[in-house]
Design an enzyme around this catalytic site. Structure first.
Site, PDB file in Angstrom:
ATOM      1  N   GLY A  69      -0.180   5.833   1.529  1.00 32.73           N
ATOM      2  CA  GLY A  69       0.508   7.129   1.575  1.00 32.73           C
ATOM      3  C   GLY A  69       0.257   7.892   2.862  1.00 32.73           C
ATOM      4  O   GLY A  69       0.497   9.104   2.933  1.00 32.73           O
ATOM      5  N   HIS A 133      -7.528   5.472  10.074  1.00 36.45           N
ATOM      6  CA  HIS A 133      -7.798   4.516   9.001  1.00 36.45           C
ATOM      7  C   HIS A 133      -9.283   4.134   8.989  1.00 36.45           C
ATOM      8  O   HIS A 133      -9.691   3.247   8.239  1.00 36.45           O
ATOM      9  CB  HIS A 133      -6.977   3.237   9.197  1.00 36.45           C
ATOM     10  CG  HIS A 133      -5.527   3.341   8.798  1.00 36.45           C
ATOM     11  ND1 HIS A 133      -5.099   4.057   7.699  1.00 36.45           N
ATOM     12  CD2 HIS A 133      -4.409   2.789   9.342  1.00 36.45           C
ATOM     13  CE1 HIS A 133      -3.780   3.948   7.602  1.00 36.45           C
ATOM     14  NE2 HIS A 133      -3.342   3.198   8.576  1.00 36.45           N
ATOM     15  N   ARG A 151      -4.916   5.392  -3.094  1.00 31.98           N
ATOM     16  CA  ARG A 151      -3.847   4.813  -3.908  1.00 31.98           C
ATOM     17  C   ARG A 151      -4.403   3.631  -4.691  1.00 31.98           C
ATOM     18  O   ARG A 151      -5.344   2.963  -4.221  1.00 31.98           O
ATOM     19  CB  ARG A 151      -2.722   4.335  -2.982  1.00 31.98           C
ATOM     20  CG  ARG A 151      -1.475   3.887  -3.684  1.00 31.98           C
ATOM     21  CD  ARG A 151      -0.424   3.392  -2.699  1.00 31.98           C
ATOM     22  NE  ARG A 151       0.861   3.255  -3.368  1.00 31.98           N
ATOM     23  CZ  ARG A 151       1.934   2.690  -2.827  1.00 31.98           C
ATOM     24  NH1 ARG A 151       1.885   2.216  -1.593  1.00 31.98           N
ATOM     25  NH2 ARG A 151       3.055   2.600  -3.508  1.00 31.98           N
ATOM     26  N   ARG A 293       9.579   2.214   1.944  1.00 31.14           N
ATOM     27  CA  ARG A 293      10.119   1.215   1.031  1.00 31.14           C
ATOM     28  C   ARG A 293      10.490   1.961  -0.234  1.00 31.14           C
ATOM     29  O   ARG A 293      11.346   2.812  -0.219  1.00 31.14           O
ATOM     30  CB  ARG A 293       9.085   0.094   0.811  1.00 31.14           C
ATOM     31  CG  ARG A 293       9.676  -1.196   0.256  1.00 31.14           C
ATOM     32  CD  ARG A 293       8.587  -2.251   0.101  1.00 31.14           C
ATOM     33  NE  ARG A 293       7.537  -1.857  -0.817  1.00 31.14           N
ATOM     34  CZ  ARG A 293       7.503  -2.162  -2.112  1.00 31.14           C
ATOM     35  NH1 ARG A 293       8.456  -2.884  -2.636  1.00 31.14           N
ATOM     36  NH2 ARG A 293       6.497  -1.754  -2.880  1.00 31.14           N
ATOM     37  N   GLY A 295       8.196   3.752  -2.458  1.00 31.62           N
ATOM     38  CA  GLY A 295       7.454   4.997  -2.647  1.00 31.62           C
ATOM     39  C   GLY A 295       7.237   5.340  -4.111  1.00 31.62           C
ATOM     40  O   GLY A 295       7.403   6.491  -4.521  1.00 31.62           O
TER      41      GLY A 295
END
Ligand code: A3P
Length: 327
Positions: A69, A133, A151, A293, A295
């Protein structure tokens, strides 16, 4: 590993070839630094960020494990923080990609190389919104406010698998020769970009629990992708409050929260000029449109068997046992 990540830029160059290497999946080499499998090309950027990034108290750092996300959070935080500067009509997110509005700390330093001596973000006006990241303990010190999005690892894996194929096509590189099952096995072993996923999440989750009691730590807001899908407006309000820029009564009455949610919805971002077809790419050659894509939550069911899901759930549950963090 102890303090191997705190090395200077020169020492990092010597350290990199000695670090454990993974080349099976994805197609670029990963090296294990301080317990995490990071892209080899980014490691000089980690050392450079430690040496040269000059944090400001009002900086905002958006952190995530890949495919969790990040793009959405970049859009939401950028739109929220800069809502006075950019009225809805003609907003940069209607034309550009969230990845152009908010850059990755370690990638920017890695790409800058040794060309510049100072903070590559020095010219960005405050409040700066950056992304990373990197795992929590590899962040430069005193980065200010951190927002993490987490996620379900099964969806992050599937999203990453499909994205890797799109990104390879964008870069006109042959697709990975591995099957989904092989890539999944590596993911379960933690041998994936920025993995192990659960350890990445845990670092930020624990940091989010230390604040506000422990004022020596970075302030971390811990968001969940699935909860953001269920209640985008509520999460945008939390985000704005955390970032010290809550929505006023006038803004609430004017529908500003919903306007931010709409602007950053996957449907409207997909329509932005940069994200349509192959309009533009990131510095690494991936089309901006490839970051969008479906989501949705739970899409892993279309790609993983119940046995595979149970295997990853068990790995994660065992690793997180006793931490209080669950998926
Ligand atoms: P799916 O592949 O499951 O659809 P990241 O931004 O960290 O690379 O994560 C990519 C995932 O976020 C993709 O998930 C993508 O579709 C989804 N995504 C991108 N923009 C989104 C948005 N505005 N709202 C919700 N999900 C979004």
């Amino acid at each position: 590993p102890t303090d191997e990540h705190l090395v200077s830029e020169g020492e990092m160059a010597k350290l990199i070839p000695t670090l454990p290497l993974e080349t099976r999946y994805p197609r670029f080499p990963l090296r294990r630094l301080s317990g995490f499998w990071l892209p080899e090309f980014v490691l000089p950027g980690v050392a450079a960020a430690h040496a040269r990034f000059d944090p400001r108290p009002d900086d905002v750092v958006l952190a995530s494990f890949p495919k969790s996300g990040t793009t959405w959070l970049k859009a939401l935080a950028f739109a929220t923080m800069h809502r006075d500067r950019h009225p809805a009509a003609g907003h940069p997110l209607r034309r550009g990609s969230p990845h152009e509005c908010v850059k990755f700390l370690e990638v920017s330093f890695a790409l800058a190389g040794n060309k510049e001596d100072d903070d590559v973000f020095a010219s960005l006006p405050s409040p700066r919104v950056l992304a990373t990241h990197l795992p929590y303990h590899l962040l430069p010190d005193r980065v200010g406010r951190v927002v993490y999005v987490c996620r379900d690892p099964k969806d992050a894996f599937v999203s990453g698998w499909l994205f890797t194929h799109k990104a390879m096509a964008d870069k006109q590189v042959a697709p990975p020769p591995h099957t989904l099952e092989e890539a999944f096995e590596l993911f379960c072993e933690g041998r994936c970009m920025c993995g192990p996923q659960w350890r990445h999440v845990l670092g930020y989750w624990e940091a989010s629990r230390r604040w506000p009691e422990d004022t020596n730590t970075n302030k971390v807001l811990f968001l969940r992708y699935e909860e953001m899908l269920l209640d985008p407006a509520g999460n945008v309000r939390r985000l704005a409050e955390f970032l010290g820029h809550p929505f006023s009564r006038e803004e609430e009455a004017a529908g500003t929260v919903d306007a931010v949610v709409d602007l950053c919805s996957i449907h409207s971002l997909k329509k932005a000029t940069a994200n349509v077809g192959g309009a533009t790419t990131t510095e690494l050659g991936v089309r901006h449109g490839s970051f969008f894509r479906k989501g949705k939550a739970g899409g892993w069911r279309d790609h993983l068997t119940p046995e595979m899901a149970a295997r990853l759930d068990a790995v994660v549950a065992q690793a997180l046992h006793g931490s209080g963090l669950t998926f």
